[in-house]
Enzyme design. Structure first.
Site, PDB file in Angstrom:
ATOM      1  N   THR A 187       0.663  -1.101  -0.104  1.00 53.69           N
ATOM      2  CA  THR A 187       0.342   0.160  -0.268  1.00 53.69           C
ATOM      3  C   THR A 187       1.304   0.989   0.093  1.00 53.69           C
ATOM      4  OG1 THR A 187      -1.835  -1.169   0.838  1.00 53.69           O
ATOM      5  CG2 THR A 187      -2.019   1.296   1.642  1.00 53.69           C
ATOM      6  N   GLY A 188       0.335   2.559  -0.915  1.00 57.27           N
ATOM      7  CA  GLY A 188       0.801   3.428  -0.402  1.00 57.27           C
ATOM      8  C   GLY A 188       1.596   3.681  -2.274  1.00 57.27           C
ATOM      9  N   ASP A 230       6.216  -4.185  -1.434  1.00 53.97           N
ATOM     10  CA  ASP A 230       5.370  -3.061  -0.408  1.00 53.97           C
ATOM     11  C   ASP A 230       6.597  -2.183  -0.350  1.00 53.97           C
ATOM     12  OD1 ASP A 230       3.572  -1.402   0.925  1.00 53.97           O
ATOM     13  OD2 ASP A 230       3.532  -3.001   2.648  1.00 53.97           O
ATOM     14  N   LYS A 284       6.784   0.804   8.830  1.00 56.07           N
ATOM     15  CA  LYS A 284       5.480   1.038   7.873  1.00 56.07           C
ATOM     16  C   LYS A 284       4.551   1.484   8.656  1.00 56.07           C
ATOM     17  CE  LYS A 284       5.021  -2.110   4.961  1.00 56.07           C
ATOM     18  NZ  LYS A 284       5.146  -0.724   4.399  1.00 56.07           N
ATOM     19  N   GLY A 285       3.800   1.811   7.608  1.00 49.56           N
ATOM     20  CA  GLY A 285       2.585   2.420   8.051  1.00 49.56           C
ATOM     21  C   GLY A 285       2.152   3.900   8.056  1.00 49.56           C
ATOM     22  N   GLY A 286       2.707   4.349   7.247  1.00 55.35           N
ATOM     23  CA  GLY A 286       2.654   6.020   6.729  1.00 55.35           C
ATOM     24  C   GLY A 286       1.600   5.852   6.726  1.00 55.35           C
ATOM     25  N   GLU A 295      -0.604  -4.830   6.343  1.00 52.72           N
ATOM     26  CA  GLU A 295       1.054  -4.989   5.346  1.00 52.72           C
ATOM     27  C   GLU A 295       1.744  -5.963   6.215  1.00 52.72           C
ATOM     28  OE1 GLU A 295       0.976  -1.121   3.608  1.00 52.72           O
ATOM     29  OE2 GLU A 295       2.336  -1.359   5.369  1.00 52.72           O
TER      30      GLU A 295
HETATM   31  C1  5RP Z   1       1.429   2.629   4.475  1.00 55.68           C
HETATM   32  C2  5RP Z   1       2.948   2.539   4.009  1.00 55.68           C
HETATM   33  C3  5RP Z   1       3.632   2.502   2.590  1.00 55.68           C
HETATM   34  O1  5RP Z   1       4.567   1.473   2.053  1.00 55.68           O
HETATM   35  C4  5RP Z   1       5.109   3.668   3.065  1.00 55.68           C
HETATM   36  O2  5RP Z   1       3.812   4.238   3.858  1.00 55.68           O
HETATM   37  C5  5RP Z   1       5.537   4.277   2.379  1.00 55.68           C
HETATM   38  O3  5RP Z   1       4.240   4.973   1.175  1.00 55.68           O
HETATM   39  P1  5RP Z   1       4.978   5.529   0.011  1.00 55.68           P
HETATM   40  O4  5RP Z   1       5.008   4.666  -1.025  1.00 55.68           O
HETATM   41  O5  5RP Z   1       3.467   6.158  -0.211  1.00 55.68           O
HETATM   42  O6  5RP Z   1       6.075   6.454   0.386  1.00 55.68           O
HETATM   43  O7  5RP Z   1       4.070   1.782   4.540  1.00 55.68           O
HETATM   44  O8  5RP Z   1       1.098   1.318   5.284  1.00 55.68           O
END
Ligand code: 5RP
Length: 262
Positions: free
Chosen positions: A33-34, A89, A102-104, A111
């Site tokens: 995700t992201g 991911d 992770k988890g932004g 995940e």
């Molecule tokens: C989502 C996540 C994403 O992988 C993480 O936040 C990175 O996101 P991005 O690819 O938009 O920088 O852990 O829960």
């Protein structure tokens, strides 16, 4: 395509594109995700469409499931798949041992479950995500809504005894309401600045009632594919101890994604 992409999007795109080379016919693939993972899903959709690649995807969020279906990837649940060949991911931070924050995007629980249920986890990231020590990015912790303020107090008390630099915690908001995860939980973001012992912190946090999971991924990631704004890609494999460098060539005709909203 490079003319249309910012350096950061180029970096995410080339990391995602390179990572699709790890995916083979018949694989069951965890889809992260992201924004970087969204590039991956689009690139895999392209392979499904152009090469007839046959894969089954297990998405880590509702938004990834929607995107995967849109680009023609067959989607099943983890309960249907049971075990996966590979998960790809993004990450908010990764260190030299390929431990992650992770988890932004708020999907850390799914995940972590999906990555742990995979033979291999590959992280795709732009170079800005590489750190010497984890912790500059606030550590997301998924908590049950019931009693979340008590859980937060327990977390703050626990942090006093941990090897961290900051101890501020914040309930993640979505406008004027608490952010709600796909499991109906909330997220506490821990502003730690520097995490001295990530393994210990992860274990201790998960002992606190009310915490469902934390965003530290320890010993889960096997390979990181790092994209740069000029199209350079690095591949680091922690198990093989290898480090490769290459470049992804892309042309204007590659830009099949303009009309696919994220
Ligand atoms: C989502 C996540 C994403 O992988 C993480 O936040 C990175 O996101 P991005 O690819 O938009 O920088 O852990 O829960």
């Amino acid at each position: 395509m490079s003319e249309n992409l910012s350096p950061i999007d180029t970096a995410k795109f080339v990391a995602a594109k390179r990572a699709t080379e790890f995916v083979a016919d018949g694989m069951k693939v965890g889809l992260g995700t992201g924004s970087t993972a969204a590039w991956l899903v689009k690139c895999l959709g392209e392979r499904v469409r152009d090469e007839g690649l046959k894969i089954t995807g297990v998405p880590t969020s509702r938004r990834t499931a929607e995107l995967a279906q849109k680009v023609g990837i067959k989607v099943i649940s983890l309960d249907e798949a049971r075990w996966l060949d590979l998960t790809i991911d993004g990450a908010d931070e990764f260190d030299g041992e390929l431990n992650l924050i992770k988890g932004g995007g708020g999907a850390l629980l799914h995940e972590k479950i999906v990555a742990t249920a995979s033979d291999q986890m590959i992280v795709i990231a732009d170079i800005s995500k590489k750190v010497g020590t984890l912790g500059a990015f606030p550590l997301p912790v998924e908590v049950i809504p019931m009693g979340w303020q008590t859980t937060r107090s327990l977390v703050e008390e626990t942090l006093h005894a941990m090897d961290v630099m900051g101890q501020k915690t914040a309930l993640r908001m979505n406008g004027d309401r608490p952010f709600v995860t796909d499991e109906g939980n909330h997220i506490l973001d821990l502003h730690l600045t520097r995490i001295g012992n990530a393994r210990q912190l992860s274990l201790v946090l998960n002992q606190i009632p009310g915490i469902v999971e934390n965003g530290l991924f320890i010993d889960i990631c096997d390979v990181v594919v790092i994209g740069h704004g000029d199209g350079k890609v690095e591949v680091e494999d922690i198990n093989a101890g290898t480090h490769e460098e290459g470049r992804i060539a892309f042309a204007e005709s590659d830009n099949i994604f303009r009309d696919i909203a994220e």
